[in-house]
Write an enzyme that holds these catalytic residues in place. Structure first.
Site, short mmCIF file in Angstrom:
data_model
loop_
_atom_site.label_atom_id
_atom_site.label_comp_id
_atom_site.label_asym_id
_atom_site.label_seq_id
_atom_site.Cartn_x
_atom_site.Cartn_y
_atom_site.Cartn_z
N TYR A 179 0.84 -1.21 0.00
CA TYR A 179 0.00 0.00 0.00
C TYR A 179 0.87 1.26 0.00
O TYR A 179 0.72 2.13 -0.86
CB TYR A 179 -0.90 -0.04 1.24
CG TYR A 179 -1.88 1.11 1.35
CD1 TYR A 179 -3.00 1.19 0.53
CD2 TYR A 179 -1.69 2.11 2.31
CE1 TYR A 179 -3.90 2.24 0.67
CE2 TYR A 179 -2.59 3.16 2.46
CZ TYR A 179 -3.69 3.22 1.63
OH TYR A 179 -4.60 4.25 1.77
N ARG A 183 -10.78 -1.28 10.16
CA ARG A 183 -10.18 -0.01 10.59
C ARG A 183 -10.68 0.30 12.01
O ARG A 183 -11.73 -0.14 12.44
CB ARG A 183 -10.51 1.10 9.60
CG ARG A 183 -9.62 0.99 8.39
CD ARG A 183 -9.79 2.13 7.44
NE ARG A 183 -10.83 1.87 6.46
CZ ARG A 183 -11.02 2.62 5.38
NH1 ARG A 183 -10.27 3.66 5.16
NH2 ARG A 183 -11.98 2.32 4.52
N ASN A 194 -14.22 -0.80 13.74
CA ASN A 194 -14.06 -1.95 14.64
C ASN A 194 -14.57 -1.63 16.05
O ASN A 194 -15.39 -2.37 16.60
CB ASN A 194 -12.58 -2.31 14.77
CG ASN A 194 -12.21 -3.51 13.91
OD1 ASN A 194 -12.95 -3.87 13.01
ND2 ASN A 194 -11.07 -4.10 14.19
N PHE A 195 -14.07 -0.53 16.62
CA PHE A 195 -14.43 -0.20 18.01
C PHE A 195 -15.93 0.06 18.14
O PHE A 195 -16.56 -0.37 19.11
CB PHE A 195 -13.65 1.03 18.50
CG PHE A 195 -12.19 0.77 18.82
CD1 PHE A 195 -11.61 -0.48 18.64
CD2 PHE A 195 -11.38 1.80 19.32
CE1 PHE A 195 -10.27 -0.72 18.93
CE2 PHE A 195 -10.04 1.58 19.62
CZ PHE A 195 -9.48 0.32 19.42
N GLN A 241 -0.29 4.19 20.74
CA GLN A 241 -0.07 4.77 19.40
C GLN A 241 -1.17 5.79 19.11
O GLN A 241 -2.29 5.65 19.60
CB GLN A 241 -0.01 3.67 18.32
CG GLN A 241 -1.30 2.99 17.96
CD GLN A 241 -1.60 1.76 18.83
OE1 GLN A 241 -1.32 1.75 20.02
NE2 GLN A 241 -2.22 0.75 18.24
P1 NAD Z 1 -12.68 1.95 0.36
O1 NAD Z 1 -12.02 0.62 0.44
O2 NAD Z 1 -14.03 2.10 0.95
O3 NAD Z 1 -12.74 2.48 -1.14
C1 NAD Z 1 -11.89 2.05 -2.16
C2 NAD Z 1 -12.74 1.74 -3.38
O4 NAD Z 1 -11.90 1.35 -4.46
C3 NAD Z 1 -13.70 0.57 -3.14
O5 NAD Z 1 -14.99 0.92 -3.59
C4 NAD Z 1 -13.09 -0.57 -3.96
O6 NAD Z 1 -14.06 -1.51 -4.39
C5 NAD Z 1 -12.45 0.21 -5.08
N1 NAD Z 1 -11.36 -0.53 -5.74
C6 NAD Z 1 -10.34 -1.20 -5.13
N2 NAD Z 1 -9.54 -1.76 -6.06
C7 NAD Z 1 -10.06 -1.41 -7.28
C8 NAD Z 1 -9.68 -1.69 -8.62
N3 NAD Z 1 -8.62 -2.44 -8.90
N4 NAD Z 1 -10.45 -1.20 -9.61
C9 NAD Z 1 -11.55 -0.46 -9.34
N5 NAD Z 1 -11.96 -0.17 -8.10
C10 NAD Z 1 -11.21 -0.64 -7.07
O7 NAD Z 1 -11.66 2.99 1.05
P2 NAD Z 1 -11.78 4.56 1.27
O8 NAD Z 1 -11.49 4.82 2.70
O9 NAD Z 1 -13.02 5.10 0.67
O10 NAD Z 1 -10.51 5.07 0.46
C11 NAD Z 1 -10.63 5.71 -0.80
C12 NAD Z 1 -9.27 6.21 -1.24
O11 NAD Z 1 -8.76 7.16 -0.29
C13 NAD Z 1 -8.22 5.10 -1.35
O12 NAD Z 1 -7.41 5.35 -2.48
C14 NAD Z 1 -7.40 5.27 -0.09
O13 NAD Z 1 -6.08 4.83 -0.26
C15 NAD Z 1 -7.48 6.77 0.16
N6 NAD Z 1 -7.29 7.06 1.58
C16 NAD Z 1 -8.28 6.85 2.48
C17 NAD Z 1 -8.06 7.12 3.83
C18 NAD Z 1 -9.13 6.93 4.87
O14 NAD Z 1 -8.84 7.12 6.06
N7 NAD Z 1 -10.36 6.59 4.55
C19 NAD Z 1 -6.81 7.59 4.25
C20 NAD Z 1 -5.82 7.77 3.30
C21 NAD Z 1 -6.07 7.53 1.96
N1 UDP Z 2 -6.25 -0.78 15.85
C1 UDP Z 2 -6.59 -1.28 17.08
N2 UDP Z 2 -7.66 -2.13 17.14
C2 UDP Z 2 -8.39 -2.47 16.07
C3 UDP Z 2 -8.05 -1.93 14.81
C4 UDP Z 2 -6.95 -1.09 14.74
O1 UDP Z 2 -5.96 -0.98 18.11
O2 UDP Z 2 -9.37 -3.26 16.22
C5 UDP Z 2 -5.11 0.17 15.79
C6 UDP Z 2 -4.08 -0.15 14.70
O3 UDP Z 2 -3.12 -1.07 15.18
C7 UDP Z 2 -3.49 1.24 14.45
C8 UDP Z 2 -4.67 2.18 14.68
O4 UDP Z 2 -5.63 1.44 15.43
O5 UDP Z 2 -2.49 1.52 15.40
C9 UDP Z 2 -5.33 2.67 13.38
O6 UDP Z 2 -5.59 1.53 12.60
P1 UDP Z 2 -6.36 1.60 11.21
O7 UDP Z 2 -6.30 0.24 10.61
O8 UDP Z 2 -7.71 2.21 11.40
O9 UDP Z 2 -5.54 2.66 10.34
P2 UDP Z 2 -3.99 2.85 10.00
O10 UDP Z 2 -3.15 1.95 10.84
O11 UDP Z 2 -3.90 2.53 8.55
O12 UDP Z 2 -3.76 4.27 10.33
#
Ligand code: NAD
Ligand code: UDP
Length: 313
Positions: free
Chosen positions: A146, A187, A191-192, A210
């Site tokens: 990722y 996430r 989850n919580f 963290q």
């Molecule tokens: P999400 O998993 O809900 O959305 C991702 C979408 O992309 C899904 O609908 C999935 O089906 C689609 N997808 C995955 N692989 C694909 C492919 N090969 N072809 C077409 N579609 C595909 O996640 P999200 O939280 O909505 O994230 C959206 C974007 O924002 C992602 O690129 C993610 O990396 C970025 N992002 C999100 C967060 C966050 O906290 N939510 C943080 C940082 C970056």
């Molecule tokens: N985490 C946790 N319990 C859970 C899920 C996640 O303690 O049931 C922690 C995880 O280890 C991380 C933080 O929560 O330290 C955020 O995790 P998440 O997967 O939401 O996002 P990211 O790590 O990509 O920021």
């Protein structure tokens, strides 16, 4: 009205579906492309009858030919469980997805925005993180598919910009939460909340010290759209997130209190390469986009808890 043809890849996901809502509200003609890996039709069902909304089931690792004015590239699984399920596919989605959408932008002269991530900073050695920080990423760990995929996508965006003059915008999104998160995506916020509502144990990974900074979805989408419509020549990358910083233990206790739950907290092992701290510096977004988040954590959590309550009924 300035009706634009807008492609949203990953449009049936959590963030993508909220973005489609806002784009439709503003009178645009939206093409939502998704392979439904983590996205769901339920997220966009309410838009399906709208003549200005089209859904295309397509995998962005294959080229796509449409005529558009703007492209938001969000396609990529975002939760660690999902992006580690098939890490090779995750890398392909980020890199080939960037190549295909950039190629499309080059041909159609569309402006294109990349949804990059705070994960490009890895497990950061400086805190909080400005855009100028180059990151501390393990190239061979379980999160690398990722993190490195997103880093390569940023590189491709800037190479297409320099080499072909493509009009790019890059945002680095910090942890965002809200309604329509997938309840099984692992996430921390979903989850919580689900654990608390079901009265199950709340699983903290590690000792819970963290930190993360959590942005409510509406704030994030506003920032994303402001970036798309920002001045010519401003490419970013720009951090978008809420600088409020919480430990996972604080988050668990807040969710237990807001749900009035009887759940116990249990501690599980910390996943490899889990970043210890994360908090954005958002001065650039304030200056260039006149943007800052307005939803406090508890306010956003209450809305998200309501969503999951309805879902679980
Ligand atoms: P999400 O998993 O809900 O959305 C991702 C979408 O992309 C899904 O609908 C999935 O089906 C689609 N997808 C995955 N692989 C694909 C492919 N090969 N072809 C077409 N579609 C595909 O996640 P999200 O939280 O909505 O994230 C959206 C974007 O924002 C992602 O690129 C993610 O990396 C970025 N992002 C999100 C967060 C966050 O906290 N939510 C943080 C940082 C970056
Ligand atoms: N985490 C946790 N319990 C859970 C899920 C996640 O303690 O049931 C922690 C995880 O280890 C991380 C933080 O929560 O330290 C955020 O995790 P998440 O997967 O939401 O996002 P990211 O790590 O990509 O920021």
């Amino acid at each position: 009205m300035d009706r634009k043809r807008v492609l949203v890849t990953g449009g049936a996901g959590f963030l993508g579906s909220h973005l489609c809502d806002r784009l439709i509200e503003k009178g645009n003609d939206v093409i939502c492309l998704d392979n439904l890996f983590t996205g769901r039709k339920e997220n966009i069902r309410h838009l399906m009858g709208n003549p200005y909304f089209e859904f295309i089931r397509h995998d962005i690792t294959e080229p796509i030919y449409v005529e558009v004015d703007q492209i938001y590239n969000l396609a990529c699984p975002a939760s660690p469980i999902h992006y580690q399920y098939d890490p090779i596919k995750t890398g392909k989605t980020s890199v080939m997805g960037a190549l295909h959408t950039l190629g499309l932008a080059k041909r159609t002269h569309a402006r294109i925005l990349q949804a990059s991530t705070s994960e490009v900073y890895g497990d950061p050695e400086i805190h909080p993180q400005p855009e100028s920080y180059r990151g501390c990423v393990n190239t061979i760990g379980p999160r690398s598919c990722y993190d490195e995929g997103k880093r390569m996508a940023e590189t491709l965006f800037f190479d297409y910009h320099r080499q072909h003059g493509v009009d790019i915008k890059v945002i680095r999104i910090f942890n965002t939460y809200g309604p329509r998160m997938n309840k099984y995506d692992g996430r921390v916020v979903s989850n919580f909340i689900v654990q608390a509502l079901k009265g199950e144990d709340i699983t903290i990974y590690g000792d819970g010290s963290q930190t993360r900074s959590f942005c409510y979805v509406d704030d994030l989408i506003e920032g994303m759209m402001r970036m798309m419509n920002s001045r010519d020549g401003f490419t970013g990358p720009v951090n978008l997130g809420n600088p409020g910083e919480y430990t996972m233990l604080e988050l668990a206790k807040t969710i237990i209190r807001l749900t009035d739950s009887k759940s116990n907290i249990v501690y599980k092992s910390l996943p490899q390469d889990d970043p210890m701290q994360r908090k954005p510096i958002i001065d650039l977004a304030k200056k260039e986009l006149d943007w800052m988040p307005s939803v406090y954590l508890e306010e956003g959590l209450i809305k998200t808890i309501d969503y999951f309550k309805n879902l679980l009924v």
